[in-house]
Design an enzyme around this catalytic site. Structure first.
Site, PDB file in Angstrom:
ATOM      1  N   HIS A  54      -6.115  -8.578   2.548  1.00 33.70           N
ATOM      2  CA  HIS A  54      -5.604  -7.199   2.692  1.00 33.70           C
ATOM      3  C   HIS A  54      -6.347  -6.498   3.809  1.00 33.70           C
ATOM      4  CE1 HIS A  54      -4.215  -3.182   1.776  1.00 33.70           C
ATOM      5  NE2 HIS A  54      -5.425  -2.757   1.462  1.00 33.70           N
TER       6      HIS A  54
ATOM      7  N   GLU B 185     -11.436   7.977  -7.942  1.00 33.96           N
ATOM      8  CA  GLU B 185     -12.859   8.309  -8.218  1.00 33.96           C
ATOM      9  C   GLU B 185     -13.001   9.627  -8.949  1.00 33.96           C
ATOM     10  OE1 GLU B 185     -11.663   7.113  -5.269  1.00 33.96           O
ATOM     11  OE2 GLU B 185     -12.359   5.135  -5.869  1.00 33.96           O
TER      12      GLU B 185
ATOM     13  N   ASP C 283      -5.407   3.348  -7.014  1.00 39.99           N
ATOM     14  CA  ASP C 283      -6.391   3.589  -5.948  1.00 39.99           C
ATOM     15  C   ASP C 283      -6.794   5.063  -5.946  1.00 39.99           C
ATOM     16  OD1 ASP C 283      -8.002   3.157  -3.751  1.00 39.99           O
ATOM     17  OD2 ASP C 283      -6.356   3.103  -2.298  1.00 39.99           O
TER      18      ASP C 283
ATOM     19  N   ASP D 251     -12.928  -0.551   0.105  1.00 42.84           N
ATOM     20  CA  ASP D 251     -12.797  -0.663   1.561  1.00 42.84           C
ATOM     21  C   ASP D 251     -14.049  -1.288   2.174  1.00 42.84           C
ATOM     22  OD1 ASP D 251     -10.475   0.637   1.008  1.00 42.84           O
ATOM     23  OD2 ASP D 251     -11.041   2.539   1.930  1.00 42.84           O
TER      24      ASP D 251
ATOM     25  N   ARG E 121      -9.857   0.765  -8.205  1.00 43.53           N
ATOM     26  CA  ARG E 121     -11.016   0.901  -7.323  1.00 43.53           C
ATOM     27  C   ARG E 121     -12.198   1.479  -8.097  1.00 43.53           C
ATOM     28  NH1 ARG E 121     -10.350   3.869  -1.601  1.00 43.53           N
ATOM     29  NH2 ARG E 121     -10.724   5.734  -2.836  1.00 43.53           N
TER      30      ARG E 121
ATOM     31  N   ASP F 267       0.873  -1.169   0.000  1.00 43.11           N
ATOM     32  CA  ASP F 267       0.000   0.000   0.000  1.00 43.11           C
ATOM     33  C   ASP F 267       0.921   1.234   0.000  1.00 43.11           C
ATOM     34  OD1 ASP F 267      -2.154   1.856   0.644  1.00 43.11           O
ATOM     35  OD2 ASP F 267      -3.331   0.110   1.253  1.00 43.11           O
TER      36      ASP F 267
END
Ligand SMILES: *[C@@H]1O[C@H](CO)[C@@H](O)[C@H](O)[C@H]1NC(C)=O
Ligand SMILES: *[C@@H]1O[C@H](CO)[C@@H](O)[C@H](O)[C@H]1NC(C)=O
Ligand SMILES: *[C@@H]1O[C@H](CO)[C@@H](O)[C@H](O)[C@H]1NC(C)=O
Ligand SMILES: *[C@@H]1O[C@H](CO)[C@@H](O)[C@H](O)[C@H]1NC(C)=O
Ligand SMILES: *[C@@H]1O[C@H](CO)[C@@H](O)[C@H](O)[C@H]1NC(C)=O
Ligand SMILES: *[C@@H]1O[C@H](CO)[C@@H](O)[C@H](O)[C@H]1NC(C)=O
Ligand SMILES: *[C@@H]1O[C@H](CO)[C@@H](O)[C@H](O)[C@H]1NC(C)=O
Ligand SMILES: *[C@@H]1O[C@H](CO)[C@@H](O)[C@H](O)[C@H]1NC(C)=O
Ligand SMILES: *[C@@H]1O[C@H](CO)[C@@H](O)[C@H](O)[C@H]1NC(C)=O
Ligand SMILES: *[C@@H]1O[C@H](CO)[C@@H](O)[C@H](O)[C@H]1NC(C)=O
Ligand SMILES: *[C@@H]1O[C@H](CO)[C@@H](O)[C@H](O)[C@H]1NC(C)=O
Length: 866
Positions: free
Chosen positions: A581, A429, A426, A523, A507, A313
């Site tokens: 994860h 959006e 990641d 998440d 994502r 990450d």
């Protein structure tokens, strides 16, 4: 009947958006405020022109978004199974989504539908010819609007339907009556029951499958990237979007699997995932230095646990700056030496890259600024400024013609630094910890200025939606495309620079993403409920054409427990994308985290995936080859079994041949389990399930054991012998194969396997693979025949999957007396084993291969004599 003005209807829509759905009666009491003037019908479709009808003139606040006066309606019969309806502003161009639809060739065909058009007011009706059912009805007497920032249309039927689709959210598979917001947003898995206008998450997929009372299906897809609402009623489904055009596809079905394939023919079948990426992945936010992450891999080796890739990450970065490797915590030389070590163990490294580029004096930022590759704020044309992990950050403008090259160049440099095998993108959006531009309240476009806002203000956790992209494109129109376009650019690095298949985990996604990348569901929480919802998330992304998908195994947020994590390892090891994860605040949850019981169970679970790896690879191949589903609701395989539509998470199909009954409840170790009417064998023992007329049997679900898998009679499945010992999927490529033959009631079975190099990108386009079909035939009471035939044979490898070592028959009534294998006109004998460990109805035949090559990827014929 009272004719309610559109203004009033909109008022009702707005005022109810926080608690309830629109009323079906009101929907039908409206009138489409357009009249058709001119219709041209051809064999390829219908073109018509419509004008706004002033007698239905919109009043009051509709001025904020002007009504489009003239519409061009273009209905195209694209294939025999789908119709495209485009409705555009005749006089002005409007925002249209690029890059999604794959080109198609107009051919001649007999359509499986009839299309009719009403003139005054406008109406469009599509009927499925096979059963005369209306599958699309833009009713002339229904709510319809075509305003600048407010377009709404409904499909109103006279029968009840259930709706699946409208992603991304955490919901049940068939959606409750209600409203569903679609707008990319960074939000940790709120549950959306149709009454949560802020239930929208990372991805946007304005696609639905409708299931009617006879279990026949049809589909719809609105190709539109603006913030929108999907409406689900008992007998209607509709959209209200804040911009763009109506570009709507209707799919005739009639099964759910048909609709999914028909949809994927529009957005493209998914790319093949690299073979290694179907293996087992370990990640954790908190692998804070090289010593820690090395130790994780060492522990995998020490415990003889298979592992294919280890993830980082944001821990590895310097100050959360993309494309950097922290020199103190991840010293470069040592890091590269470790990567070499990983590669020597056939393991891979996958780091994260976040969307926001840190506003710091470093090369990626400096170059992007210098080349003006950023999204611009609407106030001073400076880089639009958000706040994410590094603090102040700026965002790439994927519409700038040089951004993709810039991104690939950065990845080239980063590859030199880290030699990653895949990339995890990641926060795309794109997420912003503040609402709008840093230091500027969003005042140009917001929920006050918009005539309609799906969910909360669309500037929430977004760049200012008035921000500007290359060519003057507004963030307002393209916000939900960020992750999709970033995926396309990331994919280019792999396919063009490394000349390999891409592994890009995202994502945020949009229709068409599957052609370029994979997806995890973001998440989630370390809670039982989220393990259950994960199954639906995976079903959904399969339908959305992104079959390589998984949820964070054992849960991302919060501390998991031994029982939950063990159950999640059992289930998650069968996700198409299987990764453990979690968050840096949460307790460790690697397979050994809770002691030997979970460690052993995890090891069994991962190795079980490995036994099935050739099957999984083959079934995933067919998602790419022909739009099949891999991890799917059981009713996709048995559409007319009504019980299968209840409790859809209690079982699922993996490909054509396996049904899985996971244990999803705390404290449960045995459960009544439903099976569709068919012949089923226990995958591990071969014991045939004896079903009474309830089709329910009680299955043991031991916590310290293997998940329930049953094989459908009529299947042949290649199993990998080396799964007992292999520590990576690469090592499985040397494995011998046991052919598992599960007979159906006609004493026959069939299966398939695909062999390729697992990494080159042209495999399907170039036909660069070998596909074998296996077919077991009952000849007479003294003879059975197994045919192994190539359907395609362009991939050859001498030493991969070299031999069929055993043939295991489930449902055999007696051991054969003699087995002859014919290869290239030579005969090899197999030895028949009477293994006392085997149960009745299971026969095992060991093949002595000393004088020939009986292999799973070369043609042969096997004759069994009794
Ligand atoms: C109707 O449309 C056709 C082309 O689609 C055009 O040639 C014709 O002039 C139009 N007629 C009217 C009355 O608008
Ligand atoms: C709406 O627009 C029309 C024409 O542009 C104008 O005449 C009218 O006054 C406007 N109404 C309101 C409420 O602003
Ligand atoms: C209608 O769509 C077809 C297919 O995309 C296109 O070829 C044609 O030009 C369109 N016609 C109009 C009037 O937009
Ligand atoms: C369309 O036709 C062209 C030329 O015949 C062919 O090369 C191409 O593969 C076809 N595309 C599809 C999607 O069938
Ligand atoms: C999903 O279905 C279950 C069982 O019917 C129900 O308890 C749950 O509330 C539903 N969830 C949503 C989000 O609708
Ligand atoms: C790595 O991190 C761990 C945990 O934070 C710490 O105990 C250890 O000292 C660190 N090692 C190095 C070499 O920095
Ligand atoms: C950026 O960093 C370079 C050296 O790394 C330095 O020479 C330069 O002055 C810095 N620029 C700014 C604006 O701080
Ligand atoms: C690759 O990294 C090395 C240091 O490991 C550096 O010397 C070299 O310039 C880099 N090459 C590129 C193309 O970035
Ligand atoms: C939207 O912008 C207007 C100014 O254009 C401002 O008055 C209003 O407060 C803003 N509303 C929101 C919800 O930010
Ligand atoms: C075909 O597969 C072979 C491996 O068998 C590989 O070397 C070659 O690059 C592939 N060709 C294409 C066009 O993908
Ligand atoms: C695979 O099968 C061949 C032929 O039966 C045998 O010689 C070989 O030992 C087997 N390999 C393994 C790893 O069992």
């Amino acid at each position: 009947m009272a004719k309610i003005s559109n203004w009033l209807i909109f008022l009702i829509l707005i005022s109810t958006s926080t608690q309830t759905y629109i009323n079906e009666d009101i929907l039908k009491e409206c009138q489409v405020p357009y009249t058709v003037k001119n219709i041209t019908r051809t064999s390829q479709g219908i073109v018509a022109y419509a004008s706004f009808n002033p007698s239905s003139k919109l009043i009051s606040d509709q001025n904020k978004s002007h009504t489009i006066q003239k519409l061009t309606i273009n209905i195209t019969y694209e294939t025999s199974e789908r119709v495209r309806i485009q409705i555009k502003d005749t006089e002005h161009s409007r925002w249209e989504v690029p890059k999604v639809v794959v080109p198609y060739n107009q051919t001649t065909f007999e359509p499986k539908y009839d299309v009719m058009i009403d003139e005054d007011p406008l109406g469009i009706l599509i009927i499925r010819k096979s059963d005369g059912k209306v599958i699309f009805n833009l009713d002339p007497n229904s709510l319809f609007s075509y305003n600048d920032q407010d377009i709404a249309f409904f499909n109103i039927l006279d029968y009840d339907i259930k709706i699946m689709g409208f992603g991304e959210r955490v919901s049940n598979l068939t959606l409750n009556r209600g409203e569903y917001t679609m707008w990319s947003r960074d939000r940790c898995s709120p549950i959306d029951d149709g009454n949560n206008p802020n239930g929208n998450m990372y991805s946007v997929h304005p696609f639905y499958v409708a299931i009617d009372e006879d279990f026949k299906c049809f589909g719809g897809f609105l190709l539109n990237s603006n913030a929108m609402t999907g409406f689900v009623g008992n007998s209607y489904v509709g959209y209200r979007t804040t911009g763009g055009i109506i570009d709507f596809y209707v799919f005739v079905g009639p099964t759910a699997a048909d609709v999914v394939r028909q949809y994927q023919e529009v957005i493209g079948f998914p790319a093949l995932a690299p073979y290694w990426s179907l293996g087992w992945h370990q990640s954790h936010w908190g692998y804070n230095n090289l010593t820690i992450i090395e130790k994780i891999v060492d522990l995998y080796m020490r415990y003889k646990l298979p592992l294919d890739s280890i993830w980082n990450d944001i821990d590895y970065m310097t100050k959360f700056e993309d494309f950097t490797l922290d020199p103190d915590r991840y010293p470069h030389e040592e890091f590269l030496a470790w990567i070499d070590h990983l590669h020597s163990l056939h393991k891979h490294y996958v780091p994260i890259i976040d969307a926001g580029i840190a506003k710091q004096n470093y090369s990626a930022y400096n170059e992007m600024i210098q080349k003006e590759l950023y999204i611009k704020d609407p106030y001073n044309s400076n880089p639009a400024d958000g706040v994410v992990w590094p603090g102040d950050a700026v965002f790439l403008d994927w519409f700038h013609p040089n951004t993709s090259d810039f991104w690939v160049d950065q990845l080239i440099g980063f590859y030199n630094l880290t030699e990653f095998s895949g990339i995890w993108i990641d926060m795309n959006e794109a997420s912003n910890f503040i609402n709008g531009d840093f230091g500027h309240p969003a005042t140009i476009i917001n929920s006050t200025t918009m005539p309609y806002t799906p969910g909360e203000d669309i500037n929430t956790n977004s760049l200012d939606v008035a921000s500007i992209h290359y060519g003057g494109i507004l963030e307002y129109n393209v916000h939900s495309l960020y992750g999709f376009m970033e995926t396309i650019a990331t994919n280019r690095f792999f396919t063009e620079n490394l000349n390999k298949r891409a592994f890009v985990l995202t994502r945020s996604s949009f229709p068409g993403h599957g052609r370029f990348g994979s997806k995890w569901t973001g998440d989630n929480y370390a809670k039982w409920e989220y393990m259950r919802y994960s199954i639906i998330g995976i079903f959904n992304f399969g339908m959305f054409g992104i079959p390589h998908v998984g949820a964070d195994i054992c849960g991302f947020i919060g501390d998991t427990t031994e029982e939950l994590c063990t159950r999640w390892m059992q289930l998650g090891s069968l996700y198409p994308f299987a990764r453990n994860h979690n968050d840096n605040q949460a307790l460790p949850q690697e397979p050994w985290a809770f002691g030997t019981n979970m460690l052993e169970t995890s090891n069994m679970a991962i190795r079980n995936r490995y036994f099935l790896m050739l099957y999984i690879y083959t079934e995933m191949f067919f998602t790419s080859f022909s739009g099949e589903m891999f991890f799917k609701p059981t009713f996709f395989s048995y559409p007319y079994d009504r019980i299968l539509y209840e409790n859809v998470i209690n079982h699922f199909m993996l490909g054509k041949s396996l049904i899985v009954h996971p244990c999803l409840w705390k404290g449960v170790s045995r459960a009544d389990s439903y099976f569709p009417g068919d012949i089923w064998y226990n995958f591990y023992s071969g014991a045939r399930i004896k079903l009474d007329k309830t089709y329910v049997i009680s299955l043991e679900m031991p916590l310290h054991g293997l998940i329930n898998i049953h094989v459908r009679g009529g299947s042949i499945i290649p199993l990998l012998d080396s799964a007992d010992t292999a520590l990576s999927v690469e090592e499985l490529r040397n494995s011998n194969i046991t052919l598992l033959v599960a007979l159906n009631s006609n004493l026959e079975a069939a299966g398939r396997a695909v062999f390729d190099d697992g990494i080159s990108s042209g495999t399907i386009n170039e036909g660069n693979y070998t596909r074998m079909d296996y077919h077991w035939r009952f000849m007479n009471y003294s003879t059975d025949i197994l045919d192994i035939q190539p359907i395609n044979s362009k991939y050859e490898s001498e030493n991969e999957f070299p031999h069929i070592s055993n043939i295991k028959i489930y449902g055999c009534s007696s051991l054969p007396k003699q087995v002859e294998i014919l290869i290239d006109n030579r005969v090899i004998q197999g030895s028949i084993i009477n293994d006392p460990g085997l149960i009745p109805d299971v026969c095992k035949i060991e093949i002595s291969n000393s004088n020939g090559n009986f292999s799973p990827n070369r043609p042969s014929q096997v004759i069994f004599r009794y």
